[in-house]
Enzyme design. Structure first.
Site, mmCIF file in Angstrom:
data_model
loop_
_atom_site.group_PDB
_atom_site.id
_atom_site.type_symbol
_atom_site.label_atom_id
_atom_site.label_comp_id
_atom_site.label_asym_id
_atom_site.label_seq_id
_atom_site.Cartn_x
_atom_site.Cartn_y
_atom_site.Cartn_z
ATOM 1 N N ASN A 10 0.873 -1.173 0.000
ATOM 2 C CA ASN A 10 0.000 0.000 0.000
ATOM 3 C C ASN A 10 0.912 1.226 0.000
ATOM 4 O OD1 ASN A 10 -1.809 2.030 0.476
ATOM 5 N ND2 ASN A 10 -2.775 1.073 2.249
ATOM 6 N N ARG A 91 -2.671 -2.050 -3.392
ATOM 7 C CA ARG A 91 -3.871 -1.252 -3.213
ATOM 8 C C ARG A 91 -3.740 -0.035 -4.126
ATOM 9 N NH1 ARG A 91 -5.577 2.749 1.563
ATOM 10 N NH2 ARG A 91 -7.733 3.005 0.922
ATOM 11 N N HIS A 180 -12.708 2.909 -0.138
ATOM 12 C CA HIS A 180 -12.700 1.885 0.918
ATOM 13 C C HIS A 180 -13.469 0.641 0.455
ATOM 14 C CE1 HIS A 180 -12.340 5.186 4.269
ATOM 15 N NE2 HIS A 180 -11.138 4.765 3.908
ATOM 16 N N GLY A 210 -12.257 4.900 10.327
ATOM 17 C CA GLY A 210 -10.841 4.970 10.688
ATOM 18 C C GLY A 210 -10.439 6.429 10.667
ATOM 19 N N ASN A 211 -9.196 6.698 10.343
ATOM 20 C CA ASN A 211 -8.802 8.091 10.174
ATOM 21 C C ASN A 211 -9.565 8.664 8.974
ATOM 22 O OD1 ASN A 211 -7.393 10.269 11.133
ATOM 23 N ND2 ASN A 211 -5.649 9.887 9.788
ATOM 24 N N ASP A 282 -6.714 11.948 16.588
ATOM 25 C CA ASP A 282 -6.752 10.604 17.168
ATOM 26 C C ASP A 282 -7.910 10.527 18.166
ATOM 27 O OD1 ASP A 282 -4.425 8.178 17.737
ATOM 28 O OD2 ASP A 282 -6.145 8.374 19.074
ATOM 29 N N ARG A 284 -8.550 8.507 20.569
ATOM 30 C CA ARG A 284 -8.226 8.285 21.990
ATOM 31 C C ARG A 284 -7.937 9.609 22.673
ATOM 32 N NH1 ARG A 284 -4.565 3.466 19.858
ATOM 33 N NH2 ARG A 284 -4.488 5.027 18.223
ATOM 34 N N VAL A 331 -11.630 3.253 14.646
ATOM 35 C CA VAL A 331 -12.620 3.808 15.571
ATOM 36 C C VAL A 331 -13.808 2.848 15.695
ATOM 37 C CG1 VAL A 331 -14.166 5.754 16.001
ATOM 38 C CG2 VAL A 331 -11.919 6.154 14.955
ATOM 39 N N ASN A 334 -12.936 -0.140 17.866
ATOM 40 C CA ASN A 334 -12.384 0.055 19.216
ATOM 41 C C ASN A 334 -13.108 1.058 20.081
ATOM 42 O OD1 ASN A 334 -9.976 -1.662 19.001
ATOM 43 N ND2 ASN A 334 -9.427 -0.248 17.361
ATOM 44 N N GLU A 384 -8.053 -5.460 4.953
ATOM 45 C CA GLU A 384 -7.909 -5.146 3.527
ATOM 46 C C GLU A 384 -6.743 -5.913 2.909
ATOM 47 O OE1 GLU A 384 -8.261 -1.020 4.924
ATOM 48 O OE2 GLU A 384 -9.105 -0.582 2.958
#
Ligand code: AMP
Length: 400
Positions: A10, A91, A180, A210-211, A282, A284, A331, A334, A384
């Site tokens: 990737n 990818r 995606h 995700g991000n 992020d 978290r 995300v 988690n 992926e």
């Protein structure tokens, strides 16, 4: 017989993420990340057999980066030049109107991927560099491109068409492509497996959070809508990207803040989303700040969740009802708060999140709705790399 092995690459503008894996079992033999290519102060982190090697040095280009990765493979007992790997799967972000299935790479394919750079100026050139670098190091190994847009190729016309002048749209390839796709396809397939039902019988909504973040609606295993568009900027609020906004904002900023194309690009792709609103991308860190009473972090979280619910509502109606809602990526996999808040108060639509199942310390594919609920709410880790590796083997075996 030796198990089949595939290298998955990737390649980003200044990084290469890679994994050597066995697609039959999903076993990861080694993986790594080369960073800061062409920027000075480069680095590699390579993990094999529970051992992580790191090295810092300047990495001028993608070939040098890949050469360094190959040296680390050899150091950890996996010399890729003699290992006889079956294929390399890449990818590739944008397949345009041309590529809608994994494709064996030859000169013509490589040229077309390069030409599609107008649609993905940050991504496709980097993908091309990764492919050329592998060609140099493994000239006899088949290489396969797996496109992030491919899964969404068949979106219905009403979902993929932007309401602008149709001649301009046609001339410039303006339509919803979606991204995606490898993840949405893999996760929706795993959801059907988990439920023990053929994908053809299910209506699904998949949140890849995700991000980067996107959501798709699937009917009978085929996507009928998705939130990303011509580029991966549209749709949900992301780590550093705005997602949806009034296009008039761009005109307003050009006139009043005198931002040029690059300024707008930086603002919307890198300086917006959670980072733009709260200073962090992020999740978290965002959570820590919310818990510490940071009002900007709270407001950013509320906008993020509001957008998730907005799309959920739209896709529920698009589909006329849903059998499964699935969360995936960093995300989605988690963060129980996001899952609970996105689906709060929807019992009248048959959507309920069980607080204990949702917060249980678990990692694998799982259901987080109570057993008798009509809509299954699921958490399914995306993979992926595995999907790309399997596609690469299929294409190589077919020789097409
Ligand atoms: P991805 O792009 O899929 O790698 O996802 C990156 C995002 O996932 C970041 O915003 C992370 O904060 C978030 N993330 C990753 N691991 C966790 C975790 N254990 N708890 C909460 N968020 C996480």
């Amino acid at each position: 017989m030796e198990p089949i092995r595939v290298l998955v690459v990737n390649s980003g503008s200044s990084s290469i993420k890679y994994q050597l894996l066995e697609p039959d079992s999903g076993t990861i033999i080694a993986s790594g990340l080369v960073e800061r290519i062409g920027e000075g102060g480069g680095a590699i982190e390579h993990t094999a057999d529970d051992r992580t090697l790191t090295e810092h040095r300047d990495i001028p280009d993608h070939t040098a980066g890949l050469r360094l990765a190959f040296a680390k493979f050899a150091e950890t007992g996996h010399d890729l030049t003699t290992a006889g790997i079956t294929a390399v799967g890449h990818r590739v972000v944008h397949g345009g109107e041309v590529f809608y299935r994994p494709t064996l790479i030859d000169d013509a394919v490589l040229n077309t991927v390069r030409e599609l750079s107008t649609l993905a100026p940050l991504h496709n050139p980097a993908n091309v560099r990764g492919i050329m670098a592998v060609r140099e190091l493994l000239p006899d190994t088949p290489q396969v491109a797996v496109f992030d847009t491919a899964f969404f190729h068949g979106l219905p016309a009403a979902a993929k068409t932007y309401a602008i002048d149709s001649k301009i749209a046609e001339t410039h390839g303006i339509r919803r492509y979606g991204f995606h796709g490898t993840s949405h396809e893999y996760v929706s397939g795993r959801a059907a497996e988990l439920l023990g039902r053929p994908p053809e019988t299910l209506n699904q909504i998949v949140f890849h959070l995700g991000n980067g973040a996107s959501v798709s609606a699937l009917s009978g295993g085929r996507p009928v809508d998705t939130s990303m568009g011509l580029t991966p900027l549209e749709g949900l609020v992301m780590g550093t990207r705005s997602g949806d906004l009034d296009p008039g904002i761009i005109l307003h900023l050009m006139r009043t803040a005198h931002l040029d194309v690059d300024g707008i690009d930086r603002l919307l792709n890198r300086g917006s989303g959670l980072r733009g609103m709260a200073g962090v991308n992020d999740f978290r860190e965002l959570r820590h700040r919310i818990d510490a009473g940071d009002t900007a972090a709270r407001a950013a979280y509320d906008v993020y969740v509001h957008r998730l619910r907005h799309y959920l509502g739209a896709y529920l109606i698009d589909l006329g009802g849903v059998d499964a809602v699935t969360f995936t990526a960093g995300v989605g996999e988690n963060n129980p708060d996001v899952r609970a808040d996105a689906l709060a108060g929807l019992h009248r639509f048959g959507i309920v999140v069980d607080p204990e199942l949702n917060t249980a310390k678990a990692r694998g594919p799982r259901r987080i709705s109570p057993p008798q609920c009509p809509v299954q709410v699921l958490v399914i880790p995306t993979n992926e790399e595995l999907a790309i590796a399997r596609a690469a083997v299929t294409v190589t075996e077919k020789g097409q």
